[in-house]
Design a protein around this motif. Sequence first.
Motif, PDB file in Angstrom:
ATOM      1  N   LEU A  44       0.826  -1.206   0.000  1.00 47.19           N
ATOM      2  CA  LEU A  44       0.000   0.000   0.000  1.00 47.19           C
ATOM      3  C   LEU A  44       0.863   1.260   0.000  1.00 47.19           C
ATOM      4  O   LEU A  44       0.603   2.199  -0.764  1.00 47.19           O
ATOM      5  CB  LEU A  44      -0.940  -0.019   1.210  1.00 47.19           C
ATOM      6  N   LEU A  45       1.901   1.297   0.811  1.00 42.03           N
ATOM      7  CA  LEU A  45       2.805   2.454   0.828  1.00 42.03           C
ATOM      8  C   LEU A  45       3.461   2.662  -0.525  1.00 42.03           C
ATOM      9  O   LEU A  45       3.581   3.792  -1.004  1.00 42.03           O
ATOM     10  CB  LEU A  45       3.869   2.289   1.911  1.00 42.03           C
ATOM     11  N   PHE A  46       3.888   1.568  -1.137  1.00 44.57           N
ATOM     12  CA  PHE A  46       4.509   1.674  -2.452  1.00 44.57           C
ATOM     13  C   PHE A  46       3.536   2.298  -3.459  1.00 44.57           C
ATOM     14  O   PHE A  46       3.896   3.207  -4.208  1.00 44.57           O
ATOM     15  CB  PHE A  46       4.980   0.296  -2.930  1.00 44.57           C
ATOM     16  N   TRP A  57      -3.806  11.160 -16.683  1.00 38.82           N
ATOM     17  CA  TRP A  57      -2.513  10.692 -16.176  1.00 38.82           C
ATOM     18  C   TRP A  57      -1.846  11.751 -15.317  1.00 38.82           C
ATOM     19  O   TRP A  57      -2.140  12.924 -15.409  1.00 38.82           O
ATOM     20  CB  TRP A  57      -1.596  10.298 -17.339  1.00 38.82           C
ATOM     21  N   GLY A  58      -0.884  11.311 -14.508  1.00 38.05           N
ATOM     22  CA  GLY A  58      -0.063  12.231 -13.720  1.00 38.05           C
ATOM     23  C   GLY A  58      -0.649  12.627 -12.378  1.00 38.05           C
ATOM     24  O   GLY A  58      -0.109  13.495 -11.709  1.00 38.05           O
ATOM     25  N   ARG A  59      -1.714  11.974 -11.946  1.00 36.20           N
ATOM     26  CA  ARG A  59      -2.322  12.310 -10.657  1.00 36.20           C
ATOM     27  C   ARG A  59      -1.711  11.479  -9.540  1.00 36.20           C
ATOM     28  O   ARG A  59      -1.693  10.261  -9.600  1.00 36.20           O
ATOM     29  CB  ARG A  59      -3.840  12.088 -10.704  1.00 36.20           C
ATOM     30  N   ARG A  60      -1.195  12.164  -8.529  1.00 37.25           N
ATOM     31  CA  ARG A  60      -0.575  11.506  -7.376  1.00 37.25           C
ATOM     32  C   ARG A  60      -1.659  10.851  -6.519  1.00 37.25           C
ATOM     33  O   ARG A  60      -2.735  11.408  -6.335  1.00 37.25           O
ATOM     34  CB  ARG A  60       0.189  12.519  -6.525  1.00 37.25           C
ATOM     35  N   ILE A  61      -1.340   9.682  -5.952  1.00 41.95           N
ATOM     36  CA  ILE A  61      -2.286   8.978  -5.086  1.00 41.95           C
ATOM     37  C   ILE A  61      -2.281   9.585  -3.684  1.00 41.95           C
ATOM     38  O   ILE A  61      -3.330   9.788  -3.083  1.00 41.95           O
ATOM     39  CB  ILE A  61      -1.967   7.469  -5.059  1.00 41.95           C
ATOM     40  N   SER A  67       7.214   6.977  -4.098  1.00 37.69           N
ATOM     41  CA  SER A  67       8.000   5.803  -4.490  1.00 37.69           C
ATOM     42  C   SER A  67       9.043   6.283  -5.484  1.00 37.69           C
ATOM     43  O   SER A  67       8.754   6.495  -6.659  1.00 37.69           O
ATOM     44  CB  SER A  67       7.091   4.736  -5.120  1.00 37.69           C
ATOM     45  N   PHE A  68      10.252   6.447  -4.996  1.00 39.15           N
ATOM     46  CA  PHE A  68      11.328   7.098  -5.731  1.00 39.15           C
ATOM     47  C   PHE A  68      12.243   6.067  -6.361  1.00 39.15           C
ATOM     48  O   PHE A  68      12.967   5.363  -5.668  1.00 39.15           O
ATOM     49  CB  PHE A  68      12.082   8.008  -4.764  1.00 39.15           C
ATOM     50  N   ASP A 155      13.639   1.273   2.223  1.00 46.76           N
ATOM     51  CA  ASP A 155      14.182   0.697   0.993  1.00 46.76           C
ATOM     52  C   ASP A 155      13.297  -0.459   0.572  1.00 46.76           C
ATOM     53  O   ASP A 155      12.960  -1.328   1.368  1.00 46.76           O
ATOM     54  CB  ASP A 155      15.618   0.211   1.201  1.00 46.76           C
ATOM     55  N   SER A 156      12.924  -0.445  -0.688  1.00 47.85           N
ATOM     56  CA  SER A 156      12.098  -1.507  -1.250  1.00 47.85           C
ATOM     57  C   SER A 156      12.856  -2.052  -2.448  1.00 47.85           C
ATOM     58  O   SER A 156      13.738  -1.396  -2.987  1.00 47.85           O
ATOM     59  CB  SER A 156      10.739  -0.909  -1.635  1.00 47.85           C
ATOM     60  N   SER A 157      12.502  -3.230  -2.875  1.00 45.57           N
ATOM     61  CA  SER A 157      13.216  -3.812  -4.014  1.00 45.57           C
ATOM     62  C   SER A 157      12.942  -3.029  -5.294  1.00 45.57           C
ATOM     63  O   SER A 157      13.744  -3.052  -6.213  1.00 45.57           O
ATOM     64  CB  SER A 157      12.826  -5.272  -4.198  1.00 45.57           C
ATOM     65  N   GLU A 158      11.825  -2.326  -5.333  1.00 42.38           N
ATOM     66  CA  GLU A 158      11.456  -1.608  -6.551  1.00 42.38           C
ATOM     67  C   GLU A 158      11.795  -0.128  -6.508  1.00 42.38           C
ATOM     68  O   GLU A 158      12.016   0.485  -7.542  1.00 42.38           O
ATOM     69  CB  GLU A 158       9.964  -1.795  -6.822  1.00 42.38           C
ATOM     70  N   ALA A 159      11.781   0.468  -5.331  1.00 41.72           N
ATOM     71  CA  ALA A 159      12.048   1.898  -5.187  1.00 41.72           C
ATOM     72  C   ALA A 159      12.263   2.216  -3.717  1.00 41.72           C
ATOM     73  O   ALA A 159      11.961   1.410  -2.847  1.00 41.72           O
ATOM     74  CB  ALA A 159      10.874   2.710  -5.729  1.00 41.72           C
ATOM     75  N   MET A 160      12.782   3.379  -3.467  1.00 41.59           N
ATOM     76  CA  MET A 160      12.880   3.876  -2.107  1.00 41.59           C
ATOM     77  C   MET A 160      11.575   4.603  -1.822  1.00 41.59           C
ATOM     78  O   MET A 160      11.164   5.474  -2.588  1.00 41.59           O
ATOM     79  CB  MET A 160      14.057   4.852  -1.981  1.00 41.59           C
ATOM     80  N   ILE A 161      10.905   4.218  -0.757  1.00 37.85           N
ATOM     81  CA  ILE A 161       9.670   4.887  -0.381  1.00 37.85           C
ATOM     82  C   ILE A 161      10.054   6.025   0.560  1.00 37.85           C
ATOM     83  O   ILE A 161      10.625   5.792   1.622  1.00 37.85           O
ATOM     84  CB  ILE A 161       8.690   3.918   0.303  1.00 37.85           C
ATOM     85  N   ILE A 162       9.779   7.259   0.134  1.00 41.80           N
ATOM     86  CA  ILE A 162      10.127   8.436   0.926  1.00 41.80           C
ATOM     87  C   ILE A 162       8.847   9.019   1.514  1.00 41.80           C
ATOM     88  O   ILE A 162       7.847   9.182   0.816  1.00 41.80           O
ATOM     89  CB  ILE A 162      10.869   9.490   0.076  1.00 41.80           C
ATOM     90  N   LEU A 163       8.923   9.328   2.809  1.00 42.77           N
ATOM     91  CA  LEU A 163       7.779   9.896   3.522  1.00 42.77           C
ATOM     92  C   LEU A 163       8.248  11.120   4.294  1.00 42.77           C
ATOM     93  O   LEU A 163       9.423  11.226   4.656  1.00 42.77           O
ATOM     94  CB  LEU A 163       7.210   8.886   4.520  1.00 42.77           C
TER      95      LEU A 163
END
Length: 189
Positions: A44-46, A57-61, A67-68, A155-163
């Motif tokens: 969910l965070l990702f 397109w281009g709308r942030r959730i 997800s960087f 750190d995620s395998s697909e991206a760094m989740i920044i909060l």
Amino acid sequence: MMELESQLAKLAELGLVLNPEITIEDLLRAEDREAFIAKPFMLLLFLLGGEVERKPWGRRICNRVWSFDLECIATTGDYVKIVRKLCLLIGNEDRLTEIVDYIDLEDGECWLKYTIGDKRQHWTIEVNDDWADMLALSYVMEDIQGDGCQFYAIDSSEAMIILYLDRSSAEKLSDLCNEDLEPLIPVEG
């Protein structure tokens, strides 16, 4: 076992909410309900850190999570986009002005300039193929964070989740997702 709606409610208690025009159906376009239950909070965070997978397109959730993908540097303007997303995370898109970058991967030259208040910053950025320079970005984060909040990452395998959270919310989120949230701060020395 925690349903998607329950996960969303827990995150909302920490200030991580869906943007007004976003619905649960938008999340379910990317993954089915079982996937959210199998990987509570992390999936969910990702997804919260991304964009809706339909028009327009281009709308942030969620504007408080990003997800960087660290392999995102290719051309002039890429660091400007990153800095603007960081400003969106803090809820102040105008915190920095006159944001300009220059990127030449082939010659190994890269820099970022911006103004914060009446102070002009200029950072030389290390070129490492198409990888973003997290040290330089940590200086930007240090410049813009405040109000008792700071940037954290998972750190995620697909991206760094920044909060962007206060310490108490970061600790609660760490407990919820059973992951350590690491503060993103400049390396001293």
